[in-house]
Design an enzyme around this catalytic site. Structure first.
Site, mmCIF file in Angstrom:
data_model
loop_
_atom_site.group_PDB
_atom_site.id
_atom_site.type_symbol
_atom_site.label_atom_id
_atom_site.label_comp_id
_atom_site.label_asym_id
_atom_site.label_seq_id
_atom_site.Cartn_x
_atom_site.Cartn_y
_atom_site.Cartn_z
ATOM 1 N N GLU A 1 0.794 -1.638 0.186
ATOM 2 C CA GLU A 1 -0.001 0.036 -0.029
ATOM 3 C C GLU A 1 1.074 1.311 -0.115
ATOM 4 O O GLU A 1 2.054 1.262 0.405
ATOM 5 C CB GLU A 1 -0.766 -0.319 0.803
ATOM 6 N N GLU B 1 -3.344 11.000 2.383
ATOM 7 C CA GLU B 1 -4.042 11.303 3.557
ATOM 8 C C GLU B 1 -4.183 12.675 4.232
ATOM 9 O O GLU B 1 -3.215 13.045 3.930
ATOM 10 C CB GLU B 1 -4.375 10.185 4.499
#
Ligand SMILES: *[C@@H]1O[C@H](CO)[C@@H](O)[C@H](O)[C@H]1NC(C)=O
Ligand SMILES: *[C@@H]1O[C@H](CO)[C@@H](O)[C@H](O)[C@H]1NC(C)=O
Ligand SMILES: *[C@@H]1O[C@H](CO)[C@@H](O)[C@H](O)[C@H]1NC(C)=O
Ligand SMILES: *[C@@H]1O[C@H](CO)[C@@H](O)[C@H](O)[C@H]1NC(C)=O
Ligand SMILES: *[C@@H]1O[C@H](CO)[C@@H](O)[C@H](O)[C@H]1NC(C)=O
Ligand SMILES: *[C@@H]1O[C@H](CO)[C@@H](O)[C@H](O)[C@H]1NC(C)=O
Length: 426
Positions: A124, A128
């Site tokens: 991943e 964010e």
């Protein structure tokens, strides 16, 4: 909360409660199974889609939660109420390359805007934004779903990410990951620095874009709410993250990627080239698919004026037809009223004539005992009374009461008529 964004939430959960739940986030993990389906590759070197001009096609983008709205300034991912978490993911995978997203993050305490690259074995790469913090973006990464270390997340200053467009690009090779904001390198992660490569993202990833309420305590662990900057107040919404455009480069250049073994190493990945590439949308397709709003905005002002003219013309015509019908209806109504009035006056006159007749008879026979109101006349009387309450002098006022009723009794009738209710006494 979007399924696709659980990793981040659970990462936090894991950090705080040392529970590893990573394995639940892939439908087929090639590190556990050897028969997982091949990943469809992007198939071309560069894919670009400008959401101010195009909408996502289902072939390329899978909307896994909620819905995306296509506005003037791009694709809007909006949380209107509890439970909303619009999320999309590409149906294609890339095997190293570049992902550039031009966007504005969402405002709102506890609201998380995200760009995530994720593979089938849970490598991943993340960006964010926390809605309560308008000056930072967080970058993060995970390898093979390993969430045991918390030195990976890094916060970087960025100017007003909620109100200004910024270019967030990640450049990914088998040697390093590099994050850029507006062309400025903000972070480099070398393969060997990620736990000797073990935790380095290195398997084909698809791209996810989405927004979720990390600050909803009914849906997230306490640690997640804290990380997300506190409780979300849905009354402050709606909260929108807006994506103007996405550009993706696939360095792998296959049409499918398959895992050769269960190691999850980049050397084990095979690029196949024997299927036809995915049919793309956006700038890579021959035709564009636009929302109604985008189509309208794309028209020339002359065309817009013509359309406005036609629409207004039709509307005016409708108004005219409606008005015409109303007037006709009213006319018909007036006519009916006249007919009704005439009927009423005729009835009244007949009552008067009857009354006069009775009076005459009474005068002759000197008795009231024989006088009985017939049912028909009773009704007429009632009718008269009804009218009489609102128009007591109607008959008297009318210059021509009752068609054809004109005789010597008229004056007498009128005077009797004036005392109207007296008739009921019979
Ligand atoms: C793809 O994009 C990269 C980076 O912008 C560029 O260098 C390259 O020429 C492009 N390739 C194609 C085939 O358009
Ligand atoms: C879209 O995503 C869902 C959930 O991950 C998956 O079950 C479905 O197969 C995907 N659809 C396509 C066309 O890939
Ligand atoms: C935003 O996040 C950074 C990094 O965690 C922190 O230093 C800063 O104080 C935060 N700002 C606000 C307004 O919360
Ligand atoms: C997970 O990552 C941690 C810290 O980077 C490392 O010590 C550990 O060995 C890793 N676990 C596995 C199974 O690779
Ligand atoms: C966004 O940043 C990347 C990396 O610096 C750069 O290659 C690309 O040209 C930028 N895109 C735009 C539209 O400026
Ligand atoms: C697949 O085919 C394309 C087009 O012929 C070519 O550019 C690319 O290098 C090939 N990729 C692989 C992995 O063989």
């Amino acid at each position: 909360m979007g399924h696709s964004f659980k990793p981040s939430a659970f990462v936090l959960f894991s950090l705080l409660f040392t529970t590893s739940l990573a394995q639940t986030f892939t439908s087929c993990n090639p590190m556990e199974k050897t028969d997982c389906p091949a990943d469809t590759a992007l198939g071309v070197a560069n894919y670009t889609i400008d959401f101010t001009n195009n909408i996502m096609s289902d072939r390329v983008w899978n909307t896994t939660a909620g819905k995306v709205d296509f506005e003037d300034d791009g694709a809007a991912f909006t949380i209107n109420q509890r439970g909303d978490s619009p999320t999309v993911q590409t149906n294609f995978y890339i095997f190293f390359g570049q992902v550039e997203v031009i966007m504005k993050a969402a405002k709102g305490q506890g609201i998380v805007s995200s760009i995530v690259l994720e593979s089938d074995d849970l490598d991943e790469v993340d960006w964010e934004w926390i809605g309560g913090n308008n000056s930072y973006v967080q970058t993060n990464y995970f390898g093979k779903g390993n969430t045991t270390s918390y030195d990976r997340a890094v916060w970087h200053p960025v100017n007003n990410p909620q109100d200004e467009w910024h270019n967030y690009t990640v450049d990914w090779t088998h040697e390093q990951l590099e994050w850029f904001v507006d062309g400025q390198s903000i972070r480099v992660l070398k393969f060997e620095d990620a736990n000797g490569g073990q935790n380095f993202p290195q398997t084909p990833c698809h791209i996810m874009l989405g927004i979720w309420a990390g600050g909803d305590p009914t849906k997230n662990a306490e640690g997640t709410v804290e990380w997300a900057g506190g409780d979300t107040n849905y009354d402050d919404g709606p909260f929108s993250m807006t994506v103007k455009s996405v550009r993706v480069t696939d360095a792998g250049r296959g049409t499918q990627y398959v895992y050769g073994d269960k190691t999850g190493s980049w050397q084990s990945i095979k690029s196949l080239n024997d299927t036809s590439p995915i049919k793309l949308d956006g700038e890579n397709s021959g035709s564009t698919t636009q929302s109604m709003k985008q189509k309208w905005n794309g028209l020339s002002s002359t065309t817009k004026n013509i359309i406005i003219g036609v629409v207004c013309g039709v509307a005016l015509l409708c108004v005219a037809i409606f008005a015409f019908c109303c007037i006709r209806q009213r006319r018909a109504g007036k006519h009916e009223k006249l007919v009704e009035d005439a009927k009423y006056e005729q009835n009244a006159a007949e009552v008067l004539a009857y009354r006069a007749n009775m009076t005459r008879l009474r005068g002759e026979k000197m008795t009231t005992a024989q006088v009985r109101v017939s049912p028909v006349m009773g009704n007429a009387g009632a009718m008269y009374q009804n009218h009489g309450q609102t128009q007591p002098m109607m008959g008297a006022a009318s210059p021509n009461p009752g068609a054809g009723y004109a005789n010597s009794n008229y004056a007498q009738s009128v005077s009797t008529f004036g005392s109207g209710r007296g008739y009921q006494k019979y």
